[in-house]
Design an enzyme around this catalytic site. Structure first.
Site, PDB file in Angstrom:
ATOM      1  N   HIS A  69      62.872  40.087  24.961  1.00 24.92           N
ATOM      2  CA  HIS A  69      62.636  41.505  24.624  1.00 24.92           C
ATOM      3  C   HIS A  69      64.009  42.071  24.262  1.00 24.92           C
ATOM      4  CE1 HIS A  69      60.650  45.554  25.636  1.00 24.92           C
ATOM      5  NE2 HIS A  69      61.939  45.863  25.627  1.00 24.92           N
ATOM      6  N   HIS A 109      66.408  44.725  22.366  1.00 24.53           N
ATOM      7  CA  HIS A 109      66.741  45.934  21.610  1.00 24.53           C
ATOM      8  C   HIS A 109      67.872  45.540  20.651  1.00 24.53           C
ATOM      9  CE1 HIS A 109      64.195  48.946  23.696  1.00 24.53           C
ATOM     10  NE2 HIS A 109      64.123  47.952  24.567  1.00 24.53           N
ATOM     11  N   ASN A 138      63.641  48.408  19.765  1.00 28.42           N
ATOM     12  CA  ASN A 138      63.485  46.951  19.789  1.00 28.42           C
ATOM     13  C   ASN A 138      63.705  46.420  18.382  1.00 28.42           C
ATOM     14  OD1 ASN A 138      61.393  48.175  21.805  1.00 28.42           O
ATOM     15  ND2 ASN A 138      61.862  46.140  22.567  1.00 28.42           N
ATOM     16  N   CYS A 176      64.979  53.444  25.338  1.00 32.37           N
ATOM     17  CA  CYS A 176      64.533  53.781  26.692  1.00 32.37           C
ATOM     18  C   CYS A 176      65.164  55.109  27.089  1.00 32.37           C
ATOM     19  CB  CYS A 176      64.944  52.670  27.666  1.00 32.37           C
ATOM     20  SG  CYS A 176      64.571  53.076  29.376  1.00 32.37           S
ATOM     21  N   ARG A 215      54.306  51.764  22.775  1.00 35.94           N
ATOM     22  CA  ARG A 215      54.836  52.134  24.096  1.00 35.94           C
ATOM     23  C   ARG A 215      56.362  52.284  24.063  1.00 35.94           C
ATOM     24  NH1 ARG A 215      58.682  50.781  27.600  1.00 35.94           N
ATOM     25  NH2 ARG A 215      58.358  48.576  27.109  1.00 35.94           N
ATOM     26  N   ASP A 216      57.066  51.175  23.973  1.00 40.02           N
ATOM     27  CA  ASP A 216      58.531  51.247  23.990  1.00 40.02           C
ATOM     28  C   ASP A 216      59.017  52.055  22.796  1.00 40.02           C
ATOM     29  OD1 ASP A 216      61.170  50.750  24.676  1.00 40.02           O
ATOM     30  OD2 ASP A 216      60.937  48.594  24.847  1.00 40.02           O
TER      31      ASP A 216
HETATM   32  P1  HMG Z   1      58.826  58.575  42.031  1.00 35.84           P
HETATM   33  O1  HMG Z   1      59.243  59.994  41.855  1.00 35.84           O
HETATM   34  O2  HMG Z   1      59.738  57.682  42.792  1.00 35.84           O
HETATM   35  O3  HMG Z   1      57.364  58.475  42.594  1.00 35.84           O
HETATM   36  O4  HMG Z   1      58.623  57.964  40.562  1.00 35.84           O
HETATM   37  P2  HMG Z   1      56.706  59.094  43.873  1.00 35.84           P
HETATM   38  O5  HMG Z   1      55.722  58.085  44.341  1.00 35.84           O
HETATM   39  O6  HMG Z   1      57.761  59.595  44.830  1.00 35.84           O
HETATM   40  O7  HMG Z   1      55.903  60.377  43.297  1.00 35.84           O
HETATM   41  C1  HMG Z   1      56.577  61.492  42.790  1.00 35.84           C
HETATM   42  C2  HMG Z   1      55.710  62.181  41.747  1.00 35.84           C
HETATM   43  O8  HMG Z   1      55.432  61.276  40.667  1.00 35.84           O
HETATM   44  C3  HMG Z   1      54.340  62.627  42.267  1.00 35.84           C
HETATM   45  O9  HMG Z   1      53.960  63.755  41.494  1.00 35.84           O
HETATM   46  C4  HMG Z   1      53.437  61.501  41.862  1.00 35.84           C
HETATM   47  O10 HMG Z   1      52.110  61.928  41.717  1.00 35.84           O
HETATM   48  C5  HMG Z   1      54.023  61.105  40.533  1.00 35.84           C
HETATM   49  P3  HMG Z   1      54.234  65.262  42.008  1.00 35.84           P
HETATM   50  O11 HMG Z   1      53.604  65.317  43.347  1.00 35.84           O
HETATM   51  O12 HMG Z   1      55.733  65.438  42.049  1.00 35.84           O
HETATM   52  O13 HMG Z   1      53.570  66.093  40.956  1.00 35.84           O
HETATM   53  N1  HMG Z   1      53.757  59.690  40.172  1.00 35.84           N
HETATM   54  C6  HMG Z   1      53.060  59.293  39.106  1.00 35.84           C
HETATM   55  N2  HMG Z   1      52.423  60.005  38.149  1.00 35.84           N
HETATM   56  C7  HMG Z   1      51.786  59.277  37.196  1.00 35.84           C
HETATM   57  N3  HMG Z   1      51.751  57.926  37.163  1.00 35.84           N
HETATM   58  C8  HMG Z   1      52.380  57.202  38.108  1.00 35.84           C
HETATM   59  C9  HMG Z   1      53.049  57.910  39.136  1.00 35.84           C
HETATM   60  N4  HMG Z   1      53.768  57.512  40.217  1.00 35.84           N
HETATM   61  C10 HMG Z   1      54.187  58.607  40.849  1.00 35.84           C
HETATM   62  N5  HMG Z   1      52.357  55.883  38.056  1.00 35.84           N
HETATM   63  C11 HMG Z   1      57.984  56.384  38.896  1.00 35.84           C
HETATM   64  C12 HMG Z   1      58.379  56.590  40.352  1.00 35.84           C
HETATM   65  C13 HMG Z   1      58.099  54.920  38.575  1.00 35.84           C
HETATM   66  C14 HMG Z   1      56.564  56.855  38.702  1.00 35.84           C
HETATM   67  C15 HMG Z   1      58.929  57.226  38.006  1.00 35.84           C
HETATM   68  O14 HMG Z   1      60.231  56.882  38.321  1.00 35.84           O
HETATM   69  C16 HMG Z   1      58.695  57.044  36.538  1.00 35.84           C
HETATM   70  O15 HMG Z   1      57.655  57.400  35.999  1.00 35.84           O
HETATM   71  N6  HMG Z   1      59.693  56.480  35.826  1.00 35.84           N
HETATM   72  C17 HMG Z   1      59.604  56.247  34.392  1.00 35.84           C
HETATM   73  C18 HMG Z   1      59.673  54.770  34.149  1.00 35.84           C
HETATM   74  C19 HMG Z   1      59.531  54.487  32.674  1.00 35.84           C
HETATM   75  O16 HMG Z   1      58.471  54.662  32.108  1.00 35.84           O
HETATM   76  N7  HMG Z   1      60.630  54.012  32.062  1.00 35.84           N
HETATM   77  C20 HMG Z   1      60.580  53.592  30.683  1.00 35.84           C
HETATM   78  C21 HMG Z   1      59.797  52.312  30.533  1.00 35.84           C
HETATM   79  S1  HMG Z   1      60.676  50.876  31.119  1.00 35.84           S
HETATM   80  C22 HMG Z   1      61.498  50.323  29.706  1.00 35.84           C
HETATM   81  O17 HMG Z   1      61.457  50.956  28.673  1.00 35.84           O
HETATM   82  C23 HMG Z   1      62.182  49.001  29.802  1.00 35.84           C
HETATM   83  C24 HMG Z   1      61.399  47.867  29.118  1.00 35.84           C
HETATM   84  O18 HMG Z   1      61.107  48.175  27.762  1.00 35.84           O
HETATM   85  C25 HMG Z   1      62.234  46.582  29.160  1.00 35.84           C
HETATM   86  C26 HMG Z   1      63.658  46.860  28.676  1.00 35.84           C
HETATM   87  O19 HMG Z   1      63.866  47.111  27.507  1.00 35.84           O
HETATM   88  O20 HMG Z   1      64.529  46.828  29.558  1.00 35.84           O
HETATM   89  C27 HMG Z   1      60.083  47.578  29.839  1.00 35.84           C
HETATM   90 MG    MG Z   2      62.473  47.970  26.121  1.00 33.54          MG
END
Ligand code: HMG
Ligand code: MG
Length: 306
Positions: free
Chosen positions: A211, A213, A253, A244, A15-16
């Site tokens: 966690h 990086h 990571n 990310c 995933r990450d």
């Molecule tokens: P949004 O735009 O605020 O959501 O996104 P919305 O509810 O307003 O919907 C807008 C559109 O997104 C719609 O589609 C929804 O259907 C779709 P459209 O009508 O435009 O075609 N949608 C989704 N589609 C699939 N799955 C969903 C979903 N929700 C809405 N769950 C959202 C909010 C969170 C979805 C968006 O901002 C997003 O996907 N962000 C990406 C977040 C991400 O994956 N980031 C990387 C992972 S986190 C990370 O790496 C950190 C971590 O490792 C810890 C660290 O290291 O810090 C965990």
């Molecule tokens: Mg991370």
């Protein structure tokens, strides 16, 4: 110095590790990576995320990957679900294909929350609340993550009080376990210790993980300081994959191989076969046409070639 006698590592490589890859990685390769990790003895694997495919195209095959995994008893498979839409997609299949654990991910910094999940910290907690309830109603474990627990790519240093606040909010909505994340890998041991202490104000030591990086090469030192605090759970990524999409310049990571090498050298058990793990990391690195980003893997692979 009392250190844990065993440690659990969650490999977040699928995933990450892969979420930021520009070229598509086929679902079959991701599935093979999960299989190799479980064969190496990993007992928790963060498989994919149910997020917007527009935001993170690499994870668009989430359902296909979940359906393709040959589940090994005793292994926990986790996925990221930032909202109800993601959670519902994750459980829209037969129960045997559901994740064993979901991850809701908040940030200790407002700017990163906006960039990463398009809402404020307070709004993210309100989005997570029904996700936590729905997961628990299905007996699916819930883990939380706090990004930018040391620093934010947009706001700079983040105070431990911010981490404590988000940990409290997560606890209030029923999140059972909290991962404290140094998203951009700038943390050093004392700063990481303070971030961990902040989370420990609301969670027991058995409910907190690190966690890290490894952008500045501090992750092993940060892991060691956590071990000295009694923390025994860490997210790591085979071959040091990752980054990310919303934290430019941040690298992957800490490599699972490097952490396993350190832990085994300290007499701390992980249940992981380092040789098989190195092979798993080599498999995905070969696919990505690069060398594993792990010092231990590099050393062991060149020793094997000699
Ligand atoms: P949004 O735009 O605020 O959501 O996104 P919305 O509810 O307003 O919907 C807008 C559109 O997104 C719609 O589609 C929804 O259907 C779709 P459209 O009508 O435009 O075609 N949608 C989704 N589609 C699939 N799955 C969903 C979903 N929700 C809405 N769950 C959202 C909010 C969170 C979805 C968006 O901002 C997003 O996907 N962000 C990406 C977040 C991400 O994956 N980031 C990387 C992972 S986190 C990370 O790496 C950190 C971590 O490792 C810890 C660290 O290291 O810090 C965990
Ligand atoms: Mg991370």
């Amino acid at each position: 110095m009392k250190l844990p006698s065993k440690v659990k590592l969650v490999d977040v490589g699928p995933r990450d590790g892969l979420q930021n890859e520009k070229s598509p990685v086929p679902a079959a390769v991701k599935i093979e990576l999960v299989h190799r990790l479980q064969d190496a003895g990993l007992t928790e694997i963060e498989v994919t995320s149910f997020v917007s495919p527009k935001w993170v195209p690499q994870m668009a095959d989430n359902a296909q990957v979940m359906a393709g995994i040959r589940r090994k008893p005793g292994v926990r498979y986790s996925v990221l679900t930032p909202n109800m839409q993601g959670f519902e997609a994750a459980v829209s299949t037969a129960p045997e294909l559901w994740p064993d654990e979901i991850v809701v991910f908040a940030s200790a910094s407002e700017a990163f929350s906006q960039r990463n999940i398009n809402c404020s910290i307070a709004q993210s907690i309100e989005r997570f609340r029904p996700v936590v309830q729905a997961a628990q109603a299905r007996h699916i474990r819930v883990r939380g993550a706090i990004s930018c627990a040391v620093a934010c790519p947009y706001e700079g240093e983040v105070a431990p009080e911010r981490v404590e606040l988000v940990a409290r909010l997560m606890k209030d909505i029923g999140v059972e376990h909290i991962g404290v994340a140094d998203t951009i890998g700038v943390g050093t041991p004392i700063k990481v210790q303070r971030a961990m202490e902040a989370a420990l104000k609301h969670y027991a030591v058995d409910q907190v993980s690190g966690h890290f990086h490894d952008t500045y090469g501090q992750a092993l030192a940060n892991t060691l300081v956590c071990l000295q605090m009694g923390i025994w759970q860490f997210d790591t990524s085979c071959a040091g994959l990752g980054g990310c999409p919303y934290a430019k310049g941040a690298t992957g990571n800490v490599a699972t191989e490097d952490v396993v090498y350190m832990l085994h050298g300290m007499g701390i058990a992980t249940g992981i076969d380092l040789h098989k793990l190195v092979e798993a990391g080599k498999f995905i690195s070969d696919f990505l046409q690069r060398k594993p980003n792990s010092r231990a893997a590099t050393a062991l692979l060149s020793k094997a070639e000699a």
